[in-house]
Design a protein around this motif. Structure first.
Motif, short mmCIF file in Angstrom:
data_model
loop_
_atom_site.label_atom_id
_atom_site.label_comp_id
_atom_site.label_asym_id
_atom_site.label_seq_id
_atom_site.Cartn_x
_atom_site.Cartn_y
_atom_site.Cartn_z
N PHE A 127 -120.02 10.93 -15.73
CA PHE A 127 -118.92 10.61 -17.12
C PHE A 127 -117.84 10.33 -16.41
O PHE A 127 -117.51 11.85 -15.63
CB PHE A 127 -119.71 10.32 -18.23
CG PHE A 127 -119.52 12.27 -18.69
CD1 PHE A 127 -118.46 13.14 -18.34
CD2 PHE A 127 -120.40 12.65 -18.46
CE1 PHE A 127 -118.47 14.23 -18.99
CE2 PHE A 127 -120.35 14.20 -18.77
CZ PHE A 127 -119.81 14.80 -19.06
N ASN B 215 -124.93 7.04 -19.47
CA ASN B 215 -123.42 6.86 -19.83
C ASN B 215 -123.61 5.50 -20.12
O ASN B 215 -123.67 4.57 -18.67
CB ASN B 215 -122.56 7.04 -18.03
CG ASN B 215 -121.39 6.78 -18.27
OD1 ASN B 215 -121.36 5.55 -18.90
ND2 ASN B 215 -120.95 7.62 -17.36
N ASP C 253 -115.44 7.05 -21.16
CA ASP C 253 -116.91 6.48 -21.13
C ASP C 253 -117.85 6.73 -22.86
O ASP C 253 -117.40 7.86 -22.74
CB ASP C 253 -117.27 7.58 -20.02
CG ASP C 253 -117.50 6.80 -18.62
OD1 ASP C 253 -116.04 5.64 -18.44
OD2 ASP C 253 -117.88 6.93 -17.92
N ILE D 88 -121.07 7.54 -24.36
CA ILE D 88 -122.01 8.45 -23.72
C ILE D 88 -122.44 8.76 -24.70
O ILE D 88 -122.69 9.00 -25.47
CB ILE D 88 -121.46 9.68 -22.07
CG1 ILE D 88 -120.82 10.54 -22.89
CG2 ILE D 88 -120.64 9.06 -21.44
CD1 ILE D 88 -120.67 11.89 -22.48
#
Length: 548
Positions: free
Chosen positions: A376, A423, A380, A382
């Motif tokens: 990641f 992700n 991001d 996630i």
């Protein structure tokens, strides 16, 4: 050639005279030098106890051994008293000191009084003859007495008093100047509050920083005042002969450590220069590596298989290795690096660090592995284990994520290595993130009609990609209904919650507009028995059945 008898006799007589004279001359030489050899041997071997003669706070010379029943200390004290008496005698002149040779002793006399006696042993200890030693002692006595007379004269006393008054006046003006300058500095510091004088990293505020600066100025003022008072005291003591030695001693208290420090610094300068050269070389190597990393990070330089987001972490790693290597090279040149205390402290610090940093080292290694795994990036969306959120911060030890409810969660890097990571942002950018909604419809509703309504739901929802068409899966056959799964694509993973909400909202509207209830058939059977109304909102129902 013939020799007559008289000639032969004359030649023999001449040879006898020459031989006798040579033998006599040869035999006389050792007898003349024997006393000198014995005296030289005694001079070297005999070492006598010495006592300094101190007069007017100054050492004039030393006396050695005993003379009669007088020890060297008694002789030194007697000579000191006689020299002090000479200084008090206003009629004294240097020419009035004479020598009197008594055979074994050469007396130094003033009028009819013996100041001191010099024998061969005393002279030998000074590596002089008796006359030379006596002349040396005489000159020392005359110089000391004349200097004392000069120092105790009325003119000299007036000069000393005037010098003391002058020093005191100068000190007063200097102290007033320091006080005035300190007040001006204090006012200037007050005016710079919040401007040039600001808080330090949020630890202290502007007011506290200003007070700290004033305190530092006060300490500097105190040190400057102390230095000038010390110098003034030295100057006053230097003026008077009886306190001159105190001035020299006080000055030595300062100069001695300064000389020691100066010698140490001078001796250390080659090593310091070596350290400076090593630091200079490594500093420019570090600058070159940083410049290269910045160009890779901004895609100015492209290396196949090396991602731009690896550039700065790799630079930090190389920079740390360079620092360690530089410290290894510098360590032998550090002061007292070879001492046992320094080495013992280094070993103890290493042991404490190794014992107390096991988890820290684990997190550091995990952080390094995560950097090159690239699961990641910052920003991001996630999912780490049971937590879902946006990556807020990624450090060498921990990773922080912020959930959609604005909850900041700190997760150690070692835990990330052992947890599953999803992700969403990467999937959304590369392929489009698929969101799915499962809706049940009874077997009496044609599947074509259900598909039509599901496509309509997707068309009405914002942020759903149009170029990647939604698709429908008939998931499972239930006892009374069929599960239909609507799959749509989105590009922004952070909008998934809103898109899900919109999908459910439009599903309710579309099913209601088509007069199809979003309920299971067994609920419909129960409603008929109980006489409940339809679950479809009244505004969408065209033919509402009558209540029983």
């Amino acid at each position: 050639m013939r020799f007559s008898m008289p000639n032969i006799r004359f030649f023999i007589l001449l040879m006898l005279v020459f031989t006798t004279g040579f033998t006599w001359a040869k035999g006389k030489k050792p007898a003349a030098k024997t006393p000198e050899k014995v005296e030289v041997i005694r001079t070297v071997v005999v070492v006598m106890e010495k006592t300094p003669v101190i007069s007017f706070n100054d050492t004039l010379f030393n006396v050695y051994g005993n003379i009669g029943s007088f020890t060297s200390k008694q002789r030194a004290k007697s000579i000191e008293r006689k020299i002090d008496a000479l200084a008090e005698n206003h009629l004294f002149t240097g020419d009035s000191i004479k020598f009197a040779d008594t055979g074994n002793y050469l007396n130094i006399m003033y009028q009819n009084e013996i100041l001191m006696s010099v024998d061969s042993i005393q002279a030998a200890q000074e590596s002089k003859t008796k006359v030379q030693a006596a002349q040396y002692y005489k000159n020392q006595i005359i110089s000391a007495v004349e200097l004392q007379k000069e120092n105790t004269s009325w003119q000299q006393i007036l000069i000393q008093v005037a010098g003391t008054v002058g020093i005191v006046i100068v000190e007063i003006f200097i102290l007033k100047g320091i006080r005035y300058f300190y007040r001006r500095c204090k006012v200037a510091i007050w005016k710079q509050r919040g401007k040039k004088i600001k808080g330090i990293f949020g630890i202290i505020d502007d007011h506290r920083a200003m007070l700290t600066t004033i305190s530092i100025a006060k300490v500097i003022k105190f040190l400057v005042v102390l230095i000038f008072l010390y110098l003034g005291l030295l100057a006053v003591f230097k003026l008077f002969p009886y306190t001159k030695h105190i001035s020299d001693q006080l000055l030595e208290y300062v100069l001695s450590p300064l000389r020691s420090v100066g010698k140490s610094v001078k001796a250390y300068m080659p090593k310091l220069f070596t350290i400076a050269v090593i630091v200079f070389i490594f500093k420019y190597i570090q600058k070159f590596v940083r410049s290269l990393a910045e160009k890779i990070a901004t895609n100015k330089i492209t290396i196949k298989g090396f991602y731009p987001d690896w550039a700065m972490p790799t630079y930090n790693l190389i920079s740390g290795l360079l620092f360690i290597f530089m410290f290894i090279l510098i360590f032998p040149y550090l002061p007292n690096s070879d001492s046992q205390i320094f080495q013992g402290v280094s070993v103890f610090a290493g042991i404490m660090l190794s014992l107390g940093s096991t988890s820290v080292i684990g997190n550091l290694v995990a952080g390094l592995v995560i950097t090159y795994m690239r699961p990641f990036k910052l920003g991001d969306r996630i999912k780490l284990g049971e937590f879902t959120g946006d990556v807020l911060e990624k450090t060498a030890l921990v990773t922080r994520i912020k959930t959609p409810k604005n909850e900041v969660i700190t997760i150690p890097n070692s835990n990330i290595m052992s947890a599953q990571t999803v992700n969403y942002t990467q999937s959304a950018k590369e392929h489009g993130l698929i969101l799915y909604l499962t809706i049940g419809a009874g077997y009496h509703v044609p599947w074509q009609k259900v598909h039509e309504m599901l496509y309509e739901i997707a068309n009405r929802t914002e942020h759903v990609l149009k170029r990647q068409k939604p698709f429908i899966l008939q998931d499972q056959f239930r006892d009374f209904y069929v599960d239909y799964q609507l799959n749509v694509y989105i590009k922004e993973a952070k909008l998934s919650a809103k898109v899900y909400s919109d999908l459910r909202q439009h599903a309710q509207d579309v099913f209601a507009e088509n007069n199809i209830e979003m309920v299971a058939p067994h609920y419909s059977v129960s409603r008929i028995v109980d006489g409940e109304d339809s679950a479809v909102p009244p505004k969408y129902v065209k033919d509402q059945p009558e209540k029983r």
